[in-house]
Design an enzyme around this catalytic site. Sequence first.
Site, short mmCIF file in Angstrom:
data_model
loop_
_atom_site.label_atom_id
_atom_site.label_comp_id
_atom_site.label_asym_id
_atom_site.label_seq_id
_atom_site.Cartn_x
_atom_site.Cartn_y
_atom_site.Cartn_z
CD GLU A 153 -19.65 13.33 66.03
OE1 GLU A 153 -20.57 13.29 66.87
OE2 GLU A 153 -18.45 13.17 66.30
CG HIS A 172 -17.69 18.06 64.90
ND1 HIS A 172 -16.88 18.25 66.00
CD2 HIS A 172 -17.62 16.73 64.60
CE1 HIS A 172 -16.34 17.08 66.35
NE2 HIS A 172 -16.77 16.16 65.51
CG HIS A 194 -11.87 15.40 64.25
ND1 HIS A 194 -11.90 14.11 63.79
CD2 HIS A 194 -13.06 15.60 64.85
CE1 HIS A 194 -13.06 13.55 64.10
NE2 HIS A 194 -13.78 14.45 64.74
CE1 TYR A 222 -8.88 41.27 69.76
CE2 TYR A 222 -6.90 41.96 70.95
CZ TYR A 222 -7.64 41.90 69.78
OH TYR A 222 -7.16 42.47 68.64
CG HIS A 264 -14.56 14.32 69.42
ND1 HIS A 264 -15.78 13.73 69.63
CD2 HIS A 264 -14.51 14.56 68.08
CE1 HIS A 264 -16.42 13.58 68.48
NE2 HIS A 264 -15.67 14.10 67.53
CE1 TYR A 281 -12.71 45.04 63.91
CE2 TYR A 281 -14.08 43.22 63.13
CZ TYR A 281 -12.89 43.93 63.10
OH TYR A 281 -11.88 43.53 62.26
#
Length: 219
Positions: free
Chosen positions: A80, A98, A100, A119, A160, A215
């Site tokens: 990838e 990344h 799955h 939110y 994916h 925050y």
Amino acid sequence: MTHQHPESVDRTWRDLVGTARRSAADGLVVGTSGNVSARVGDLILVTPSGVPYDRLGPGDAVGVDPEGRQVLGELKPTSELPLHLAVYRSTDAAAVVHTHAVHATAVSTLVAEVPLVHYAAAILGGPVRTAAYARYGTPELAEAMLEALRDRTGCLLANHGTVTYGHTLDQAYDRTAQLEWLCRLWLTASSLPGRTPALLDEAQLAEVTEALKGYGQSG
């Protein structure tokens, strides 16, 4: 190419392997699916292809330059790699995750954009889009992903998985976890027959986006 301090490369590789192992422990990937990368100057460290994360040690670091040429390590980089390089070329990312993740991947087969059921979407820059399907490892997938990432720090990849990025590995990982949780929440709320979840509107999301700027701990 900029010379990197070995200490910073070693430290980043340790953090990267820790993040990859965390993604497996948290159930966001199975086996060797998914991948993680982090940038140290001009060097991009990436998980290797097809090696279980628990087998990766300090001497297994894999690194490429911004064009994808391998400049560090013996193991082959993740398949990838084009996905990761595209994020670094187009954003200020210092880390990319990344996965799955099951619920997020399920949602990627259902909608073009994750409904605003919470939110938490503000953590990713707004409503999360689904990138059009293309085979893994292809320039087409990288292109579709960049389109979905416009003004966002995360997206779904149709049929994916997920892609998120951040200024640190922890931030990129947290965004993945938030995205998976958001998708799980929507699927749960949608599963009651005859009922449709109430959604936030863009103005409500914008209000949260503004509030999030202050925050956390000050100083």
